[in-house]
Design a protein around this motif. Structure first.
Motif, PDB file in Angstrom:
ATOM      1  N   PRO A  96       4.394  33.936  44.362  1.00  0.00           N
ATOM      2  CA  PRO A  96       3.267  34.370  43.526  1.00  0.00           C
ATOM      3  C   PRO A  96       2.373  33.204  43.119  1.00  0.00           C
ATOM      4  CG  PRO A  96       5.283  35.451  42.827  1.00  0.00           C
ATOM      5  CD  PRO A  96       5.689  34.414  43.841  1.00  0.00           C
ATOM      6  N   SER A  97       1.074  33.386  43.276  1.00  0.00           N
ATOM      7  CA  SER A  97       0.125  32.325  42.962  1.00  0.00           C
ATOM      8  C   SER A  97      -1.265  32.927  42.842  1.00  0.00           C
ATOM      9  CB  SER A  97       0.122  31.251  44.058  1.00  0.00           C
ATOM     10  OG  SER A  97      -0.934  30.335  43.876  1.00  0.00           O
ATOM     11  N   ARG A  98      -2.055  32.389  41.919  1.00  0.00           N
ATOM     12  CA  ARG A  98      -3.467  32.748  41.904  1.00  0.00           C
ATOM     13  C   ARG A  98      -4.166  31.975  43.017  1.00  0.00           C
ATOM     14  NH1 ARG A  98      -5.858  32.241  36.004  1.00  0.00           N
ATOM     15  NH2 ARG A  98      -7.454  33.614  36.898  1.00  0.00           N
ATOM     16  N   LEU A  99      -5.284  32.529  43.473  1.00  0.00           N
ATOM     17  CA  LEU A  99      -5.930  31.997  44.658  1.00  0.00           C
ATOM     18  C   LEU A  99      -6.273  30.518  44.527  1.00  0.00           C
ATOM     19  CD1 LEU A  99      -8.549  33.924  46.730  1.00  0.00           C
ATOM     20  CD2 LEU A  99      -8.851  31.495  46.299  1.00  0.00           C
ATOM     21  N   HIS A 100      -6.806  30.098  43.391  1.00  0.00           N
ATOM     22  CA  HIS A 100      -7.265  28.714  43.257  1.00  0.00           C
ATOM     23  C   HIS A 100      -6.104  27.724  43.181  1.00  0.00           C
ATOM     24  CE1 HIS A 100      -6.354  29.477  39.017  1.00  0.00           C
ATOM     25  NE2 HIS A 100      -6.382  28.167  38.841  1.00  0.00           N
ATOM     26  N   ASP A 101      -4.897  28.228  42.903  1.00  0.00           N
ATOM     27  CA  ASP A 101      -3.728  27.354  42.806  1.00  0.00           C
ATOM     28  C   ASP A 101      -2.956  27.238  44.117  1.00  0.00           C
ATOM     29  OD1 ASP A 101      -3.979  26.612  40.136  1.00  0.00           O
ATOM     30  OD2 ASP A 101      -2.976  28.435  39.430  1.00  0.00           O
ATOM     31  N   MET A 102      -3.348  27.997  45.117  1.00  0.00           N
ATOM     32  CA  MET A 102      -2.579  28.032  46.357  1.00  0.00           C
ATOM     33  C   MET A 102      -2.673  26.716  47.116  1.00  0.00           C
ATOM     34  SD  MET A 102      -2.696  31.615  48.335  1.00  0.00           S
ATOM     35  CE  MET A 102      -1.559  30.810  49.452  1.00  0.00           C
ATOM     36  N   TRP A 107      -0.919  28.837  52.551  1.00  0.00           N
ATOM     37  CA  TRP A 107      -1.892  29.751  53.151  1.00  0.00           C
ATOM     38  C   TRP A 107      -1.774  29.749  54.681  1.00  0.00           C
ATOM     39  CZ3 TRP A 107      -5.772  33.139  51.564  1.00  0.00           C
ATOM     40  CH2 TRP A 107      -6.673  33.531  52.553  1.00  0.00           C
ATOM     41  N   PRO A 150      -1.507  41.480  42.241  1.00  0.00           N
ATOM     42  CA  PRO A 150      -1.564  40.197  41.534  1.00  0.00           C
ATOM     43  C   PRO A 150      -0.656  39.138  42.150  1.00  0.00           C
ATOM     44  CG  PRO A 150      -1.441  42.007  39.969  1.00  0.00           C
ATOM     45  CD  PRO A 150      -1.214  42.603  41.330  1.00  0.00           C
ATOM     46  N   GLY A 151      -1.196  37.944  42.300  1.00  0.00           N
ATOM     47  CA  GLY A 151      -0.405  36.816  42.770  1.00  0.00           C
ATOM     48  C   GLY A 151      -0.193  36.760  44.266  1.00  0.00           C
ATOM     49  N   GLN A 152      -0.894  37.597  45.051  1.00  0.00           N
ATOM     50  CA  GLN A 152      -0.632  37.674  46.489  1.00  0.00           C
ATOM     51  C   GLN A 152      -1.907  37.523  47.340  1.00  0.00           C
ATOM     52  OE1 GLN A 152       2.639  38.199  47.962  1.00  0.00           O
ATOM     53  NE2 GLN A 152       3.065  37.514  45.881  1.00  0.00           N
ATOM     54  N   PRO A 153      -2.762  36.555  47.070  1.00  0.00           N
ATOM     55  CA  PRO A 153      -4.030  36.491  47.818  1.00  0.00           C
ATOM     56  C   PRO A 153      -3.853  36.264  49.308  1.00  0.00           C
ATOM     57  CG  PRO A 153      -3.716  34.501  46.501  1.00  0.00           C
ATOM     58  CD  PRO A 153      -2.673  35.476  46.057  1.00  0.00           C
TER      59      PRO A 153
END
Length: 248
Positions: A96-102, A107, A150-153
């Motif tokens: 789980p991660s927000r997009l900007h933290d990936m 990725w 949520p958390g799965q970009p």
């Protein structure tokens, strides 16, 4: 729904939905190539299929590598003399991660396996089917590819790509006797979910309308139906197997 005299390849066949699919196809008469990167687990699945009277062999495959994906088709041909069915189930999840933290490496790994891997396997399978009168393919998508999670970009983007790729192929190869569909599971009691802390699993189950997670075999039955002649006029569809999760 018989698969007698048909040959199937199942990527991700060493565990979870892939294992359940390989066993179900074999139980219904298919000769199955169980494909995975995990050799020990794959060998176990093959041994269990053969001990139950089915026919299966293991082939190690890295779906993110073009030569390896082609090698899987070649293995089916050299072992069983043909290929008629393909279930592209291999995939990895996302922490789980927000997009900007990936992290870029996270990725890239998800895209390489979950999207590029499906494309490379389809590329090899379609080439064979075009030369041999058609076939049926089912790709593993996810409810996350249809509805923001949520958390799965990265995971959601990859699975949405699988859906689009399946639709594109279904349209382009319909006149060649090739059907392509996708299955979008909801929360399934897979090995990845089983490894989560108990409180997290309980939270997942509580989010299900039924109050419980789906089983890998629940998804496998849908995959088998889509591969079969019972679904002869079904192509380009994404079938949810989610216990009404999508309707929340």
């Amino acid at each position: 729904m018989s698969f007698v005299d048909q040959v199937a390849v199942v990527t991700g066949g060493a565990s979870g939905i892939g294992e359940a699919t390989a066993k179900l196809l074999a139980a219904r008469g298919a000769r199955v190539v169980v494909a995975d990167v995990t050799e020990e687990a794959g060998a176990r699945v093959v041994a269990e299929i053969n001990a139950g009277g089915g026919a299966a062999t293991f082939h190690r495959v890295d779906v993110s590598d073009a030569a390896s994906a082609q090698g899987l088709v070649d293995a089916a041909l050299s072992t069983y003399g043909g290929l008629h069915l393909a279930a592209n189930i291999a995939g990895v999840g996302q922490p789980p991660s927000r997009l900007h933290d990936m992290d870029v490496a996270v990725w890239d790994r998800i895209m390489d396996i979950d999207l590029k891997g499906v494309w490379l396997c389809m590329k090899a399978q379609l080439s064979h089917f075009l030369a041999h009168g058609g076939g049926s393919i089912v790709n593993m998508a996810s409810g996350a590819g249809l509805k923001a999670t949520p958390g799965q970009p990265a995971y959601a983007a990859a699975k949405a790509g699988v859906i689009a790729l399946s639709q594109q192929a279904a349209l382009e190869y319909a006149r060649d006797g090739i059907r392509v569909n996708a299955v979008a599971p909801g929360l399934i009691a897979s090995p990845a979910v089983a490894a989560l802390p108990e409180e997290v699993r309980a939270q997942y189950a509580a989010g299900q309308p039924s109050g419980q997670l789906g089983r890998p075999v629940d998804v496998a039955h849908t995959v088998a139906w889509l591969l079969s002649d019972d679904a002869a006029f079904v192509s380009g569809m994404t079938h949810l197997v989610d216990g009404a999760w999508f309707q929340r």
